[in-house]
Design an enzyme around this catalytic site. Structure first.
Site, mmCIF file in Angstrom:
data_model
loop_
_atom_site.group_PDB
_atom_site.id
_atom_site.type_symbol
_atom_site.label_atom_id
_atom_site.label_comp_id
_atom_site.label_asym_id
_atom_site.label_seq_id
_atom_site.Cartn_x
_atom_site.Cartn_y
_atom_site.Cartn_z
ATOM 1 N NE ARG A 1 1.404 -1.250 -0.438
ATOM 2 C CZ ARG A 1 1.081 -2.476 -0.820
ATOM 3 N NH1 ARG A 1 1.071 -3.461 0.069
ATOM 4 N NH2 ARG A 1 0.778 -2.751 -2.064
ATOM 5 C CG ASP B 1 1.807 -9.636 6.001
ATOM 6 O OD1 ASP B 1 2.638 -10.570 6.082
ATOM 7 O OD2 ASP B 1 1.196 -9.361 4.952
ATOM 8 C CD GLU C 1 7.165 -4.850 3.473
ATOM 9 O OE1 GLU C 1 7.164 -5.301 2.317
ATOM 10 O OE2 GLU C 1 6.158 -4.696 4.159
ATOM 11 C CG HIS D 1 4.228 -7.562 2.145
ATOM 12 N ND1 HIS D 1 4.596 -6.277 1.817
ATOM 13 C CD2 HIS D 1 2.939 -7.700 1.709
ATOM 14 C CE1 HIS D 1 3.576 -5.668 1.203
ATOM 15 N NE2 HIS D 1 2.566 -6.515 1.130
HETATM 16 N N1 LIG Z 1 -0.433 -7.699 3.313
HETATM 17 C C1 LIG Z 1 -0.587 -7.899 2.027
HETATM 18 O O1 LIG Z 1 0.047 -8.781 1.439
HETATM 19 C C2 LIG Z 1 -1.565 -7.062 1.256
HETATM 20 C C3 LIG Z 1 -2.212 -7.627 0.150
HETATM 21 C C4 LIG Z 1 -3.146 -6.858 -0.543
HETATM 22 C C5 LIG Z 1 -3.384 -5.542 -0.148
HETATM 23 N N2 LIG Z 1 -2.698 -5.010 0.902
HETATM 24 C C6 LIG Z 1 -2.943 -3.627 1.337
HETATM 25 O O2 LIG Z 1 -4.147 -3.564 2.063
HETATM 26 C C7 LIG Z 1 -4.643 -2.231 2.034
HETATM 27 C C8 LIG Z 1 -6.142 -2.228 1.786
HETATM 28 O O3 LIG Z 1 -6.444 -2.866 0.557
HETATM 29 P P1 LIG Z 1 -7.954 -2.943 0.010
HETATM 30 O O4 LIG Z 1 -7.935 -3.838 -1.175
HETATM 31 O O5 LIG Z 1 -8.872 -3.203 1.125
HETATM 32 O O6 LIG Z 1 -8.115 -1.424 -0.479
HETATM 33 P P2 LIG Z 1 -9.496 -0.631 -0.685
HETATM 34 O O7 LIG Z 1 -9.147 0.508 -1.583
HETATM 35 O O8 LIG Z 1 -10.588 -1.554 -1.080
HETATM 36 O O9 LIG Z 1 -9.824 -0.077 0.781
HETATM 37 C C9 LIG Z 1 -9.070 0.901 1.427
HETATM 38 C C10 LIG Z 1 -10.047 1.738 2.246
HETATM 39 O O10 LIG Z 1 -9.301 2.620 3.079
HETATM 40 C C11 LIG Z 1 -10.056 3.822 3.189
HETATM 41 N N3 LIG Z 1 -9.162 4.883 3.661
HETATM 42 C C12 LIG Z 1 -8.273 5.615 2.978
HETATM 43 N N4 LIG Z 1 -7.612 6.462 3.814
HETATM 44 C C13 LIG Z 1 -8.098 6.221 5.056
HETATM 45 C C14 LIG Z 1 -7.817 6.751 6.344
HETATM 46 N N5 LIG Z 1 -6.867 7.683 6.514
HETATM 47 N N6 LIG Z 1 -8.507 6.284 7.408
HETATM 48 C C15 LIG Z 1 -9.455 5.328 7.251
HETATM 49 N N7 LIG Z 1 -9.766 4.797 6.057
HETATM 50 C C16 LIG Z 1 -9.090 5.225 4.978
HETATM 51 C C17 LIG Z 1 -10.619 4.045 1.798
HETATM 52 O O11 LIG Z 1 -11.736 4.883 1.818
HETATM 53 C C18 LIG Z 1 -10.971 2.617 1.383
HETATM 54 O O12 LIG Z 1 -12.317 2.313 1.658
HETATM 55 C C19 LIG Z 1 -3.829 -1.526 0.957
HETATM 56 O O13 LIG Z 1 -2.816 -0.743 1.603
HETATM 57 C C20 LIG Z 1 -3.166 -2.641 0.212
HETATM 58 O O14 LIG Z 1 -1.966 -2.228 -0.363
HETATM 59 C C21 LIG Z 1 -1.819 -5.749 1.629
#
Ligand SMILES: NC(=O)c1ccc[n+]([C@@H]2O[C@H](COP(=O)([O-])OP(=O)(O)OC[C@H]3O[C@@H](n4cnc5c(N)ncnc54)[C@H](O)[C@@H]3O)[C@@H](O)[C@H]2O)c1
Length: 316
Positions: free
Chosen positions: A244, A268, A273, A291
């Site tokens: 994000r 990305d 944004e 993105h």
């Molecule tokens: N680029 C894209 O198009 C795209 C697409 C999908 C998701 N995303 C983003 O990817 C990110 C991760 O998604 P996901 O499905 O793996 O989520 P998820 O909830 O499965 O995993 C996120 C992990 O981050 C950990 N976490 C939270 N705060 C933290 C910190 N300060 N330090 C270290 N770890 C921490 C949590 O414990 C969790 O295990 C999200 O921000 C989501 O919005 C981006």
């Protein structure tokens, strides 16, 4: 029953819903006309991605709605708690795009270590006249094999990224305050698999030891990677943000790139944004995508079919 997929839905999703007897409307209705449209057509299910919002006002005004579905992960465009209070089901597809995001991370990493982001900018301009000097500037590439990938945030996407890294011969370390240890099964094309176990280490340790850092945490109030964190990384390391905007301090990042601390960065997602800072876009050490982490045909198919099966389960 009627489903309005206002931000689109994959063909497979439409087929699954139609086979179960739903009528699927894929008209893109403007946000300000959405309430009227839903009421006029007595829509049962509203599906959105990130563009359409489903706020309190819409939830109150549209009595026919039974489900609001988000194709993808983040539901910041839906008043989820309010909708649930009012008896609506709110669904999403958190796992459907993890693999796609992980692959994009590696597209950036493999590109970055061979300067493709810069070469693709300069070859059209100077490839014909300065081939030799470009060849020299991009000569000192490195391999990913044998290097260490540091993953910050070891959830769905972090773990998928780790799997690709393992397959590519990298060592993986991670930091996640909520996942102390993790087992990963690396599956191969022929059905064989190998299991790996990992323990979370401190963020400092990840930053100090990783050759490449990739961040996969949810959006949070503070930067997860600011100046202090960038300073503590290995000299010549690189960092990827496909999580994000706002997870990495972009001003500090540009300083770290310009000062030679980091060799490259890949973004990305951006702080501003959909109008990222020009300083970020113009920096030759940044590999850029708008993105598109989740934007593969396979992920869109999975999103469509996962939404369809959840809708069918709830309503049929
Ligand atoms: N680029 C894209 O198009 C795209 C697409 C999908 C998701 N995303 C983003 O990817 C990110 C991760 O998604 P996901 O499905 O793996 O989520 P998820 O909830 O499965 O995993 C996120 C992990 O981050 C950990 N976490 C939270 N705060 C933290 C910190 N300060 N330090 C270290 N770890 C921490 C949590 O414990 C969790 O295990 C999200 O921000 C989501 O919005 C981006």
């Amino acid at each position: 029953m009627k489903v309005l997929a206002n931000d689109g839905i994959s063909k497979k999703g439409v087929e699954a819903l139609e086979a179960a007897g739903f009528e699927v409307l894929t008209t893109k209705v403007a946000q300000e006309q959405l309430i009227d449209y839903i009421n006029k057509h007595e829509i049962d299910v509203l599906l959105v991605r990130s563009a359409t919002t489903a706020r309190k006002e819409l939830i109150d005004a549209c009595k026919s709605l039974k489900i609001i579905g988000r194709g993808g992960v983040g539901m910041d465009n839906i008043d989820v708690a309010y909708a649930r209070e009012k008896g609506l089901k709110v669904i999403n597809t958190p796992a459907a795009s993890s693999q796609s995001v992980a692959e994009l991370v590696f597209a950036h990493l493999y590109g970055g270590v061979r300067f493709l982001h810069d070469s693709n900018r300069n070859m059209p301009l100077e490839g014909e006249t300065k081939f030799g000097s470009l060849k020299k500037s991009y000569a000192k590439g490195v391999e990913l094999r044998g290097k260490t990938l540091g993953v910050i945030g070891f959830g769905r996407i972090g773990q998928e990224t780790a799997k690709i890294a393992l397959g590519a011969g990298m060592e993986v370390i991670y930091h996640d305050p909520f996942i102390e240890s993790s087992n990963i099964s690396l599956e191969f094309f022929d059905g064989r698999s190998i299991d790996f176990s990992f323990d979370s280490v401190s963020k400092e340790e990840v930053l100090k030891n990783a050759d490449f850092v990739t961040v996969h945490v949810p959006a949070q109030k503070e930067y997860v990677i600011g100046k202090k964190e960038l300073d503590s990384m290995k000299d010549g390391a690189a960092i990827v943000n496909a999580a994000r905007g706002g997870v990495i301090d972009e001003v500090a990042l540009i300083e770290a790139l310009d000062g030679g601390k980091l060799s490259f960065a890949a973004l990305d997602t951006f702080e501003n944004e959909p109008t990222p800072a020009i300083k970020v876009l113009m920096n030759g050490k940044v590999s850029l995508t708008p993105h598109i982490g989740a934007a593969t045909n396979e992920a869109q198919d999975r999103i469509g079919t996962e939404l369809a099966s959840q809708i069918i389960e709830i309503l049929k």
